[in-house]
Design an enzyme around this catalytic site. Structure first.
Site, PDB file in Angstrom:
ATOM      1  N   ASP A 143     -22.628  -3.586  -1.088  1.00 44.16           N
ATOM      2  CA  ASP A 143     -21.341  -4.087  -1.574  1.00 44.16           C
ATOM      3  C   ASP A 143     -21.517  -4.898  -2.857  1.00 44.16           C
ATOM      4  OD1 ASP A 143     -18.530  -5.169  -1.448  1.00 44.16           O
ATOM      5  OD2 ASP A 143     -18.619  -4.259   0.535  1.00 44.16           O
ATOM      6  N   HIS A 197     -15.221  -9.075  -2.559  1.00 39.55           N
ATOM      7  CA  HIS A 197     -15.195  -7.927  -1.647  1.00 39.55           C
ATOM      8  C   HIS A 197     -16.340  -7.960  -0.640  1.00 39.55           C
ATOM      9  CE1 HIS A 197     -15.459  -3.586  -0.567  1.00 39.55           C
ATOM     10  NE2 HIS A 197     -14.162  -3.556  -0.835  1.00 39.55           N
ATOM     11  N   SER A 520     -11.800  -0.337   3.057  1.00 37.00           N
ATOM     12  CA  SER A 520     -12.933  -1.256   2.910  1.00 37.00           C
ATOM     13  C   SER A 520     -12.977  -2.268   4.040  1.00 37.00           C
ATOM     14  CB  SER A 520     -12.840  -2.025   1.587  1.00 37.00           C
ATOM     15  OG  SER A 520     -13.357  -1.303   0.520  1.00 37.00           O
TER      16      SER A 520
END
Length: 739
Positions: A143, A197, A520
């Site tokens: 990520d 994220h 996600s």
């Protein structure tokens, strides 16, 4: 949230020839080079293999008279390396002996609480207790990095990792929770999260308990990951995008380090598996017993919009949970329309105000874009804005600057009824497409439209959940049409999890959180659940874990009605190309009764059946193969079926099930459901499965027949079958393509 990833493209040749380079040929780009292992040479030691890679690159440089730059050297995901080189140099290199493929890397995209309770995970009881909260499992996250020191990654009560762990931390801040932190992103010098994220996905998969987690005081509760006692290892591969070479390097390191589960909330467009770096890396991980969970993509509701379609990957779509941060738009005609907003002001005067929508002035005014309302009278009014072209936050700033009192954002048609909440600087509500249409009808029905917004706060127990998010990517599977994808759906809409910095300026705590949406978010939910299952069943293969999830998944909401699709206000039942096997049920997946297992070697005849050449398959498997045996896609021992039928067709396939439930158990057919004009029959003695031991395997045949006299208007159909025993129900979904 959306990231970017990159792929690999390949060619073969054996003769070296000179090519005169053009100016465009001299531009340096990153290429991924895949090699075939030379016979009779041992490169089992990393340093020996790296010397071999360097010598090949040096040899190619002497031919091209250029200076390529080594970027990454791979040891697990492939035999090969990534290097910056010119197009001219790449042409030279791909014609060298032993080179299978040289192609420019592709760029992938990121696919960017209450979820544990919604999924039936409760502290000190049930599956969480049985699996010891994932204790000892190592979840590798590919990520944007992570935030060391965030309370979600505190290591209270977590022992050190086992001796199998070989990873490392490149910066300070690791502990017994966060045990690995490495950077492979070419655009960043630190593995620390500069985006948000990766921190969010990591805490969703395995975050520790953090009490009083909320955003602007809403969605308040205990934030906790799916496997709260599991270890986390972060491999940063994304910032401005996710390059294929970096993804390969991150997966390579994770495999070497000893992770048990990999979570990748990113993907690219459909592509052959032999040029898809995620599919290649996931195959090697699967061979080593590592479970790989990937996001399906955020390109719904368009059909055939999936990422990560390979059958050795768990492909996860997104659904809502039973929580809303509720607002209600109240119109002058006394009609009420529910929406959502993360900001819930307590001092907003709920009096009716003039309602305006300036689509007639300009398209930019309809979208409330920067400067579009400067010369329009919106002072003290409620402004209706169309979704799109800018963020909700930016729209709210435009409305506030023009003097507006409040804002309503109406979904675009493609977002249907999925309301994705974002921060705003004025009182606001985002409503679904159908609600927006009704509000516009009201605007056109009167010369003096008025409205206000009522703020309801956090509402839980929404019994229509789960509903499939409109953005969740759907099948059919383009690269392998005979494999049903997505496999499953999980929570991915308005998910609260950790964030690097607080988005609430009034916060007094280090525990920063945010609410975001995307597949996600659903992917790490399933990665964490896979860690729980692997902790409880260490002998289960990745395919067995996937099977346990799929055959026990739910197709109904909290009311017991069929799961619906939010793509429009009709709320039609979600089909198999939208939900796959259904919504994850963690507790049931822990005790599925039967599993459909697949060994790594079983994929070879399947790949041959796709029409891949032995060289293309070698790019995936890292070993030479023969396509002396091929099977159709539907013959792979997958826990679902996709069957293409012409009029009058009859096709028979087999499945082998492994008993992981009670030693002495008998299963009979509980139900077979197929579309009109299709018949499905389980052959003869296969109609009863009698097991006498755990791990006992039995095979059954199922025949699908399409009636030649029945006209089928639809292109696709669906159905399912169940095997039932005194304790278990094992469900297999069907998808049909009518040709």
């Amino acid at each position: 949230m959306l990231p970017i990833i990159s792929y690999v493209l390949l060619l073969t040749c054996t003769t070296i020839f000179n090519v005169s380079p053009t100016m465009a040929d001299n531009e340096l780009k990153t290429y991924i080079v895949q090699l075939t292992s030379p016979q009779g040479q041992d490169f089992s030691q990393p340093q020996d293999r790296e010397e071999w890679y360097k010598s090949l690159l040096s040899e190619s440089a002497s031919i091209s008279n250029e200076k390529p730059i080594m970027v990454h050297m791979y040891h697990h995901v492939m035999i090969g390396f990534a290097a910056k080189m010119s197009a001219h140099h790449a042409k030279v290199m791909k014609n060298m002996k032993g080179v299978l493929s040289v192609r420019p890397e592709r760029v992938y995209q990121l696919h960017t609480t209450r979820s544990p309770q919604f999924l039936g995970l409760h502290q000190n009881s049930g599956f969480w207790t049985d699996s010891n909260y994932g204790k000892g499992m190592i979840i590798g996250i590919i990520d944007t990095g992570i935030t060391p020191g965030h309370p979600s990654f505190n290591d209270e009560g977590i022992p050190p990792p086992s001796s199998k762990w070989k990873g490392k931390c490149e910066v300070a801040g690791c502990n017994n929770k966060l045990i690995g932190l490495r950077n492979f992103d070419p655009f960043s010098k630190t593995p620390v999260d500069e985006h948000g994220h990766g921190t969010h996905t990591s805490s969703t998969a395995a975050g520790s308990h953090v009490h009083n987690a909320n955003v602007f005081g809403n969605a308040n509760g205990t934030a906790i990951g799916m496997a709260p006692l599991a270890h986390v290892a972060m491999y940063k591969v994304c910032s401005f995008g996710c390059s294929g070479s970096a993804i390969a390097a991150g997966m390579d390191a994770a495999i070497e380090d000893g992770v048990d589960v990999l979570s990748l909330s990113l993907g690219g467009a459909s592509a052959p598996f032999y040029i898809d770096i995620i599919a290649i890396g996931a195959f090697v991980a699967m061979q080593k017993g590592i479970f790989v969970s990937c996001s399906a993509g955020n390109s719904g509701p368009r059909s055939s919009s999936l990422s990560n379609e390979a059958p050795w990957i768990l492909t996860v779509g997104a659904n809502t949970i039973d929580r809303r941060i509720r607002t209600t738009v109240y119109l002058g005609n006394k009609k009420l329309f529910d929406g959502e907003a993360i900001n819930q002001p307590k001092d907003f005067d709920h009096k009716l105000r003039p309602l305006v929508y300036h689509a007639k002035d300009s398209i930019s005014a309809a979208y409330c874009l920067n400067g579009s309302l400067d010369h329009i009278d919106v002072k003290g009014k409620v402004v209706l804005c169309d979704q799109g072209a800018s963020t909700a936050l930016d729209k709210s700033k435009v409305v506030k600057a023009a003097g507006g009192a409040a804002m309503i954002i109406a979904n675009h048609r493609i977002f249907g009824e999925t309301t994705i909440i974002e921060p705003n600087v004025i009182p606001a509500s985002i409503v679904g497409y159908a609600e927006g249409v009704e509000i516009k009808k009201y605007l056109n029905s009167t010369t003096s439209p008025v409205a206000t917004i009522l703020f309801r706060g956090t509402v839980v127990g929404i019994d229509t959940a789960p509903e499939v998010a409109s953005f969740s990517s759907r099948g059919p599977n383009l690269e392998s049409p005979g494999i049903l994808k997505p496999d499953i759906i999980g929570p991915g809409v308005n998910i609260l999890a950790s964030w690097p910095i607080s988005i609430d300026n009034n916060t007094k705590t280090k525990a920063a959180f945010d609410i975001i949406s995307g597949t996600s978010m659903s992917c790490p939910h399933l990665a964490g659940i896979a860690a729980l299952l692997k902790s409880e069943h260490p002998d289960w293969s990745p395919a067995a874990i996937k099977s346990a999830m799929m055959t026990t998944a739910s197709q109904v909401n909290l009311k017991g009605h069929a799961i619906v699709d939010q793509k429009d206000a009709r709320f039609l039942h979600a089909d198999v190309f939208t939900i796959g096997a259904g919504h994850i049920n963690p507790s049931k997946s822990n005790d599925p009764g039967l599993v459909f297992d697949i060994q790594p070697s079983d994929y070879i005849p399947y790949l041959c059946g796709l029409g891949y050449t032995p060289i293309q398959i070698e790019l995936i498997t890292k070993k030479k193969v023969s396509c002396s045996k091929t099977i159709p896609e539907a013959q792979l021992n997958y826990p679902s079926f996709v069957v293409s039928l012409k009029k009058g067709d009859t096709k028979t396939y087999s499945r082998t099930v492994t008993n992981v439930g009670m030693a002495n158990s008998t299963y009979t057919i509980g139900e077979i459901s197929v579309p009109h004009g299709v018949k499905a029959e389980v052959g003869g003695s296969s109609q009863e499965l009698m097991f006498t031991a755990v791990h006992h395997k039995l095979t059954y045949n199922i025949t699908f027949t399409r009636d030649s006299t029945v006209e089928v208007k639809a292109q696709y159909g669906q159905g399912h079958m169940t095997w039932v025993s005194a304790k278990y129900s094992v469900r297999t979904p069907f998808a049909f393509k009518f040709e």
